[in-house]
Motif scaffolding. Structure first.
Motif, PDB file in Angstrom:
ATOM      1  N   ASP A 247     -10.689  18.688  -6.979  1.00 35.89           N
ATOM      2  CA  ASP A 247     -11.054  17.273  -6.958  1.00 35.89           C
ATOM      3  C   ASP A 247     -11.780  16.988  -5.651  1.00 35.89           C
ATOM      4  O   ASP A 247     -11.375  17.445  -4.584  1.00 35.89           O
ATOM      5  CB  ASP A 247      -9.808  16.385  -7.055  1.00 35.89           C
ATOM      6  N   LYS A 248     -12.851  16.230  -5.737  1.00 36.82           N
ATOM      7  CA  LYS A 248     -13.576  15.849  -4.532  1.00 36.82           C
ATOM      8  C   LYS A 248     -12.825  14.718  -3.844  1.00 36.82           C
ATOM      9  O   LYS A 248     -12.626  13.650  -4.427  1.00 36.82           O
ATOM     10  CB  LYS A 248     -14.997  15.403  -4.887  1.00 36.82           C
ATOM     11  N   ALA A 249     -12.414  14.949  -2.607  1.00 36.30           N
ATOM     12  CA  ALA A 249     -11.633  13.947  -1.878  1.00 36.30           C
ATOM     13  C   ALA A 249     -12.365  12.622  -1.795  1.00 36.30           C
ATOM     14  O   ALA A 249     -11.769  11.549  -1.963  1.00 36.30           O
ATOM     15  CB  ALA A 249     -11.308  14.479  -0.489  1.00 36.30           C
ATOM     16  N   GLU A 250     -13.656  12.677  -1.551  1.00 35.52           N
ATOM     17  CA  GLU A 250     -14.433  11.436  -1.422  1.00 35.52           C
ATOM     18  C   GLU A 250     -14.368  10.616  -2.706  1.00 35.52           C
ATOM     19  O   GLU A 250     -14.205   9.393  -2.673  1.00 35.52           O
ATOM     20  CB  GLU A 250     -15.884  11.772  -1.087  1.00 35.52           C
ATOM     21  N   LYS A 251     -14.457  11.276  -3.831  1.00 36.66           N
ATOM     22  CA  LYS A 251     -14.390  10.580  -5.116  1.00 36.66           C
ATOM     23  C   LYS A 251     -13.002  10.004  -5.359  1.00 36.66           C
ATOM     24  O   LYS A 251     -12.856   8.877  -5.855  1.00 36.66           O
ATOM     25  CB  LYS A 251     -14.771  11.540  -6.248  1.00 36.66           C
ATOM     26  N   GLU A 252     -11.961  10.770  -5.020  1.00 36.71           N
ATOM     27  CA  GLU A 252     -10.596  10.298  -5.233  1.00 36.71           C
ATOM     28  C   GLU A 252     -10.313   9.048  -4.393  1.00 36.71           C
ATOM     29  O   GLU A 252      -9.700   8.084  -4.868  1.00 36.71           O
ATOM     30  CB  GLU A 252      -9.592  11.402  -4.887  1.00 36.71           C
ATOM     31  N   PHE A 253     -10.757   9.040  -3.157  1.00 35.47           N
ATOM     32  CA  PHE A 253     -10.500   7.883  -2.309  1.00 35.47           C
ATOM     33  C   PHE A 253     -11.400   6.700  -2.650  1.00 35.47           C
ATOM     34  O   PHE A 253     -11.024   5.547  -2.404  1.00 35.47           O
ATOM     35  CB  PHE A 253     -10.607   8.271  -0.836  1.00 35.47           C
ATOM     36  N   ALA A 254     -12.552   6.977  -3.246  1.00 34.26           N
ATOM     37  CA  ALA A 254     -13.370   5.866  -3.748  1.00 34.26           C
ATOM     38  C   ALA A 254     -12.631   5.164  -4.880  1.00 34.26           C
ATOM     39  O   ALA A 254     -12.627   3.922  -4.957  1.00 34.26           O
ATOM     40  CB  ALA A 254     -14.719   6.386  -4.219  1.00 34.26           C
ATOM     41  N   ARG A 255     -11.999   5.924  -5.748  1.00 33.76           N
ATOM     42  CA  ARG A 255     -11.205   5.329  -6.836  1.00 33.76           C
ATOM     43  C   ARG A 255     -10.005   4.585  -6.261  1.00 33.76           C
ATOM     44  O   ARG A 255      -9.666   3.486  -6.714  1.00 33.76           O
ATOM     45  CB  ARG A 255     -10.748   6.423  -7.790  1.00 33.76           C
ATOM     46  N   TYR A 256      -9.360   5.173  -5.249  1.00 37.53           N
ATOM     47  CA  TYR A 256      -8.236   4.513  -4.591  1.00 37.53           C
ATOM     48  C   TYR A 256      -8.671   3.178  -3.993  1.00 37.53           C
ATOM     49  O   TYR A 256      -7.932   2.190  -4.034  1.00 37.53           O
ATOM     50  CB  TYR A 256      -7.692   5.435  -3.501  1.00 37.53           C
ATOM     51  N   GLY A 257      -9.874   3.134  -3.452  1.00 40.31           N
ATOM     52  CA  GLY A 257     -10.376   1.912  -2.829  1.00 40.31           C
ATOM     53  C   GLY A 257     -10.539   0.761  -3.795  1.00 40.31           C
ATOM     54  O   GLY A 257     -10.561  -0.405  -3.386  1.00 40.31           O
ATOM     55  N   GLN A 258     -10.624   1.050  -5.077  1.00 42.40           N
ATOM     56  CA  GLN A 258     -10.689  -0.029  -6.068  1.00 42.40           C
ATOM     57  C   GLN A 258      -9.348  -0.729  -6.199  1.00 42.40           C
ATOM     58  O   GLN A 258      -9.277  -1.872  -6.641  1.00 42.40           O
ATOM     59  CB  GLN A 258     -11.114   0.541  -7.421  1.00 42.40           C
ATOM     60  N   PHE A 259      -8.280  -0.005  -5.822  1.00 43.00           N
ATOM     61  CA  PHE A 259      -6.936  -0.579  -5.901  1.00 43.00           C
ATOM     62  C   PHE A 259      -6.529  -1.228  -4.587  1.00 43.00           C
ATOM     63  O   PHE A 259      -5.941  -2.314  -4.572  1.00 43.00           O
ATOM     64  CB  PHE A 259      -5.932   0.525  -6.267  1.00 43.00           C
ATOM     65  N   LYS A 260      -6.815  -0.572  -3.485  1.00 41.81           N
ATOM     66  CA  LYS A 260      -6.412  -1.074  -2.179  1.00 41.81           C
ATOM     67  C   LYS A 260      -7.605  -0.991  -1.225  1.00 41.81           C
ATOM     68  O   LYS A 260      -8.117   0.091  -0.947  1.00 41.81           O
ATOM     69  CB  LYS A 260      -5.219  -0.274  -1.640  1.00 41.81           C
ATOM     70  N   LYS A 261      -8.045  -2.154  -0.752  1.00 38.68           N
ATOM     71  CA  LYS A 261      -9.275  -2.249   0.035  1.00 38.68           C
ATOM     72  C   LYS A 261      -9.073  -1.879   1.493  1.00 38.68           C
ATOM     73  O   LYS A 261     -10.029  -1.515   2.180  1.00 38.68           O
ATOM     74  CB  LYS A 261      -9.848  -3.666  -0.044  1.00 38.68           C
ATOM     75  N   SER A 262      -7.869  -2.018   2.001  1.00 37.87           N
ATOM     76  CA  SER A 262      -7.639  -1.768   3.425  1.00 37.87           C
ATOM     77  C   SER A 262      -6.325  -1.027   3.615  1.00 37.87           C
ATOM     78  O   SER A 262      -5.549  -0.847   2.674  1.00 37.87           O
ATOM     79  CB  SER A 262      -7.619  -3.082   4.199  1.00 37.87           C
ATOM     80  N   PRO A 264      -4.206   2.334   5.864  1.00 38.22           N
ATOM     81  CA  PRO A 264      -4.411   3.770   6.041  1.00 38.22           C
ATOM     82  C   PRO A 264      -4.528   4.475   4.701  1.00 38.22           C
ATOM     83  O   PRO A 264      -4.062   3.983   3.670  1.00 38.22           O
ATOM     84  CB  PRO A 264      -3.163   4.219   6.801  1.00 38.22           C
ATOM     85  N   ARG A 265      -5.175   5.609   4.726  1.00 38.91           N
ATOM     86  CA  ARG A 265      -5.336   6.418   3.514  1.00 38.91           C
ATOM     87  C   ARG A 265      -4.669   7.777   3.726  1.00 38.91           C
ATOM     88  O   ARG A 265      -4.656   8.306   4.827  1.00 38.91           O
ATOM     89  CB  ARG A 265      -6.822   6.610   3.198  1.00 38.91           C
ATOM     90  N   MET A 266      -4.159   8.304   2.627  1.00 43.13           N
ATOM     91  CA  MET A 266      -3.493   9.599   2.727  1.00 43.13           C
ATOM     92  C   MET A 266      -3.501  10.330   1.396  1.00 43.13           C
ATOM     93  O   MET A 266      -3.231   9.729   0.351  1.00 43.13           O
ATOM     94  CB  MET A 266      -2.047   9.426   3.193  1.00 43.13           C
ATOM     95  N   CYS A 267      -3.822  11.618   1.437  1.00 46.01           N
ATOM     96  CA  CYS A 267      -3.578  12.500   0.299  1.00 46.01           C
ATOM     97  C   CYS A 267      -2.157  13.002   0.451  1.00 46.01           C
ATOM     98  O   CYS A 267      -1.873  13.877   1.268  1.00 46.01           O
ATOM     99  CB  CYS A 267      -4.563  13.666   0.268  1.00 46.01           C
TER     100      CYS A 267
END
Length: 621
Positions: A247-262, A264-267
Motif C-alpha cells: 500500500d502506498k503510504a501517501e495514498k493511505e493517509f490521503a484517505r485518512y485525511g478525508q476522515f480527520k483533517k488535523s 498527528p498521523r500514525m501507521c
C-alpha cells in the motif's frame, strides 16, 4: 479471506481489511486528556513532557517469546532505533477457565512492561478484549464463546459482561503502569480494527467506558484500515491506520485525511511481512516497497509501528485460523509466527532489519541505536531415533455421555483432541455424515481405520460398515479457532450437529477429552503401536543454543521438548521444522515426545539451524 496466491497484492490487502484481519497499532486520545498529562496531543503533534514526540514502535508478543529471551528481543527492538514497544494482551492465555487467572511465568505482563521500561522503551497497550493477531479465537477464551448465539463485539450483555470483567481484572494488574503513574504506557487501545467488522459506535464507546472503568486513565486510541475508518474510529480519540508493504503510504493517509483533517498521523500497523496457513505457500514480502513507505512517512514526520518487528512462535495450541468468506474455506495458521519480520523466529536480524536500520540512520542520532546483544548460538542435533512409544488410548479417562456429540466448549475443554465413540446397536452400513467436522477427524470402526475428514476440504462424510456391537470411533484433532471476520465466536470445536447414517440419526455418544496438558500418565514401551501414538526419544547436547527440529517424514500432531509444547506439526507444510528455544534445552540429556496421528515406519528427528520451508516465495503482485 482471499488466498494471497490467487489475487493481486493490492486486492489481497484490501480484502484483508474488509475481512477484519489482525492489524492494529498505536497512538493516543485527544480531547479528554488531563492538562498536566505527560503525554498529550497539540496540533499535529504528539507531545511528551511538552516536546514533540515521534513514535517509532515495533510489535512483539510476550507469550510468543520465552520469558528468558524477553530482554534480548527488547534490546534488539531498541537497536533498530525504535523507541516504543507495542503489545497485545491475550485474554484466553490468562483465563483459560472461568475465574482462574494466570499472570505468572511467561504470562507475567507486569514484568514484560517493566522490562520494556528498563530498556528505555515506551509502551502502546492493546488489551482487546478482541485482538485477532493470528491467535486462537482472536484472544477470546473457549469457555466464553461456548454458545454460537452469543454475538461477540456487540452490546450483547452475554458478551459485554465477561469482556468487561476481563478488562477490569487486567486493569488491576497493569493500569498502574501508565505514564502519569510512573510507568511506560503512553496509550491504551480501544477494541481492535472494529471498522473491518461492524459500524456500531455505541458499542465502541461502551468498550471505551469499560477500559476507563478498568482504571486506564491515560490516552486512548483506535486503529482501523483507512478505507473503513468511519465504521470503527471514535472521533474524539486519536485514530491510527494500518496498511501493508504494497500500500502506498501517501495514498493511505490521503484517505485518512478525508476522515480527520488535523492532528498527528500514525501507521499503527505497518505489515512488513505476513503469516502462513497450513497447506499453502510460505509468505514473504520484499524490502524495497517497505523502505519506500518508511522513507515517505519519515519525511512527513508520521509515527509508525512495525507489525511485526518480531513474531516468534505460537506455541502449543495458540495459533489461530482464517476463513475465506468467498469459498467458505477454513484456513488454520501454522505454529511459526516468523511473519517474515525484522527479526526472524529465532530472533536473528534479517536483511529487512538491516535495510530499515540503514534508512533510520539517515534520520536519527547515533545514540538512538543501542548495540545488538551477543547473538545466541544455533546448534545442530544429529539424527536420532525415538525408540519408545505409547498409545494415545492411555490418556482416555472416564467418558462423558450424551445423546448427540458435544463440542469441546460444551465439554469445558479449551483445546486438544476428543474421541467420540458410538456403539452400534445393530449392524450398520452406509454413509456416515456429520453436520461439520472441526477440524480433522480419523474414523475407525471396530478398531479398523476407515478414513479421514479434513475441514479444509469441506469433508463431512464417508462410507462405513459396522457389525452389531462394534465401536464407531471419531478422533477429532482441533486446530486454531477463527480469529477474524463474521465467523468469530461461531467456531466451536469438535463434531458439530447431528451424526447420521444415511438419513437416520445416530444417538448415544461417549466423549473422551484429551487436552494434552499432562503427559505424565503415559507408559512408554518398545512395542509397535497401530494408530495414533506418542513416540519418545532423547538427544544429547554439549553446549547451549537453539535449534529447529526437522519434522519431515512425520504426519500430524504435536511435539514436546523437556515438557514444553512446541506447537503443531503437519506434513502438508509449509512449515517443516519446529523452533526449540535455547532456554528450553539443557546441556546433557533432553527428552522429546511426538504425538503423531498417522502411522509411519521412520521415527527419527534431527535439529538444524534454520526453519525448513517448502515452496518459498513472494506473495504474488
Amino acid at each position: 479471506m482471499t488466498n494471497p496466491q490467487k489475487t493481486s497484492r493490492r486486492e489481497f490487502l484490501t480484502a484483508l481489511t474488509a475481512a477484519g484481519i489482525a492489524t492494529a497499532g498505536l497512538v493516543p486520545a485527544g480531547a479528554a486528556m488531563a492538562a498536566d498529562a505527560r503525554f498529550t496531543i497539540k496540533g499535529d503533534d504528539f507531545l511528551l513532557d511538552g516536546q514533540p514526540f515521534h513514535i517509532m514502535a515495533g510489535e512483539m508478543h510476550y507469550p510468543r517469546i520465552p520469558r528468558e529471551l524477553w530482554r534480548d528481543r527488547l534490546k534488539k527492538l531498541k537497536s533498530l532505533g525504535l523507541n516504543t514497544l507495542c503489545t497485545y494482551m491475550f485474554w484466553n492465555a490468562h483465563e483459560k477457565r472461568p475465574g482462574q487467572y494466570d499472570f505468572t511465568g511467561n504470562l507475567d505482563i507486569v514484568a514484560w512492561i517493566r522490562m520494556a521500561q528498563e530498556e528505555e522503551l515506551w509502551v502502546l497497550l492493546r488489551p482487546g478484549p478482541y485482538v485477532c493477531g493470528e491467535w486462537d479465537s482472536g484472544g477470546y477464551p473457549a469457555w466464553f464463546l461456548n454458545d454460537p448465539t452469543i454475538k461477540p463485539r456487540s452490546l450483547d450483555p452475554r458478551y459485554m459482561g465477561p469482556s468487561g470483567e476481563w478488562l477490569k481484572r487486567l486493569g488491576q494488574e497493569i493500569a498502574h503502569l501508565e505514564i502519569d503513574k510512573g510507568g511506560p504506557i503512553l496509550m491504551t487501545q480501544v477494541e481492535n480494527e472494529y471498522g473491518s467488522y461492524g459500524n456500531d459506535l455505541t458499542y465502541m464507546r461502551a468498550v471505551k467506558d469499560q477500559v476507563r472503568a478498568a482504571g486506564f486513565a491515560g490516552a486512548l486510541y483506535t486503529v482501523d484500515g483507512a478505507a473503513v475508518i468511519e465504521n470503527g474510529a471514535i472521533p474524539e480519540l486519536f485514530n491510527g491506520i494500518n496498511f501493508g508493504t504494497y500500500d502506498k503510504a501517501e495514498k493511505e493517509f490521503a484517505r485518512y485525511g478525508q476522515f480527520k483533517k488535523s492532528g498527528p498521523r500514525m501507521c499503527t500497523e505497518l505489515w512488513g511481512g505476513w503469516f502462513d496457513h497450513f497447506g499453502e505457500m510460505h509468505s514473504s514480502m520484499p524490502i524495497p516497497p517497505l523502505i519506500e513507505s518508511l522513507k515517505w512517512m519519515l519525511d512527513q514526520k508520521i509515527s509508525l509501528s512495525f507489525y511485526m518487528v518480531h513474531g516468534g512462535t505460537s506455541f502449543g495450541f495458540d495459533a489461530g485460523a482464517n476463513f475465506d468468506k468467498n469459498t467458505r474455506t477454513y484456513q488454520p495458521d501454522i505454529s511459526s509466527y516468523d511473519y517474515d519480520a525484522m527479526l526472524d523466529e529465532a530472533g536473528r536480524p534479517t536483511p529487512k532489519f538491516e535495510a530499515a536500520k540503514t534508512l533510520f540512520q539517515n534520520y536519527l542520532p547515533a545514540d538512538r541505536f543501542a548495540p545488538l546483544p551477543e547473538p545466541e548460538k544455533a546448534i545442530e542435533i544429529k539424527r536420532f531415533r525415538l525408540t519408545e512409544s505409547a498409545s494415545l488410548s492411555q490418556l482416555l479417562g472416564k467418558p462423558a455421555s450424551a445423546a448427540a456429540p458435544k463440542t469441546l466448549e460444551q465439554l469445558g475443554q479449551p483445546h486438544g483432541l476428543v474421541l467420540y465413540r458410538h456403539k452400534a446397536a445393530t449392524a450398520l452400513s452406509g454413509q456416515l455424515s456429520f453436520g461439520d467436522v472441526r477440524d480433522y477427524a480419523q474414523v475407525s470402526v471396530g478398531g479398523v481405520p476407515v478414513g479421514t475428514l479434513d475441514r479444509r476440504y469441506h469433508e463431512t462424510a464417508l462410507e462405513i460398515a459396522a457389525q452389531k456391537g462394534a465401536a464407531i470411533d471419531v478422533l477429532v484433532d482441533t486446530m486454531g479457532r477463527i480469529n477474524y471476520g463474521d465467523q468469530i465466536g461461531k467456531d466451536q470445536k469438535g463434531l458439530v450437529g447431528a451424526v447420521k447414517l444415511g438419513d437416520k440419526t445416530l444417538s448415544g455418544w461417549d466423549h473422551y477429552s484429551l487436552t494434552l496438558e499432562d503427559l505424565s500418565g503415559l507408559t512408554f514401551g518398545k512395542t509397535h503401536i497401530d494408530g495414533p501414538a506418542f513416540y519418545r526419544g532423547t538427544f544429547e547436547i554439549t553446549e547451549a543454543g537453539y535449534t529447529f527440529l526437522d519434522m519431515r517424514g512425520w504426519g500430524k500432531g504435536y511435539v514436546w521438548v523437556n515438557g514444553h509444547n512446541l506447537g503443531r506439526h503437519w506434513s502438508v507444510g509449509p512449515q517443516h521444522a519446529l523452533f526449540v528455544p535455547a532456554p528450553w534445552l539443557k546441556v546433557g540429556t533432553n527428552e522429546v515426545i511426538v504425538l503423531d496421528l498417522h502411522e509411519g515406519a521412520e521415527r527419527t528427528l534431527s535439529g538444524g539451524k534454520n526453519q525448513i520451508w517448502d515452496r518459498p516465495g513472494l506473495v504474488e503482485v
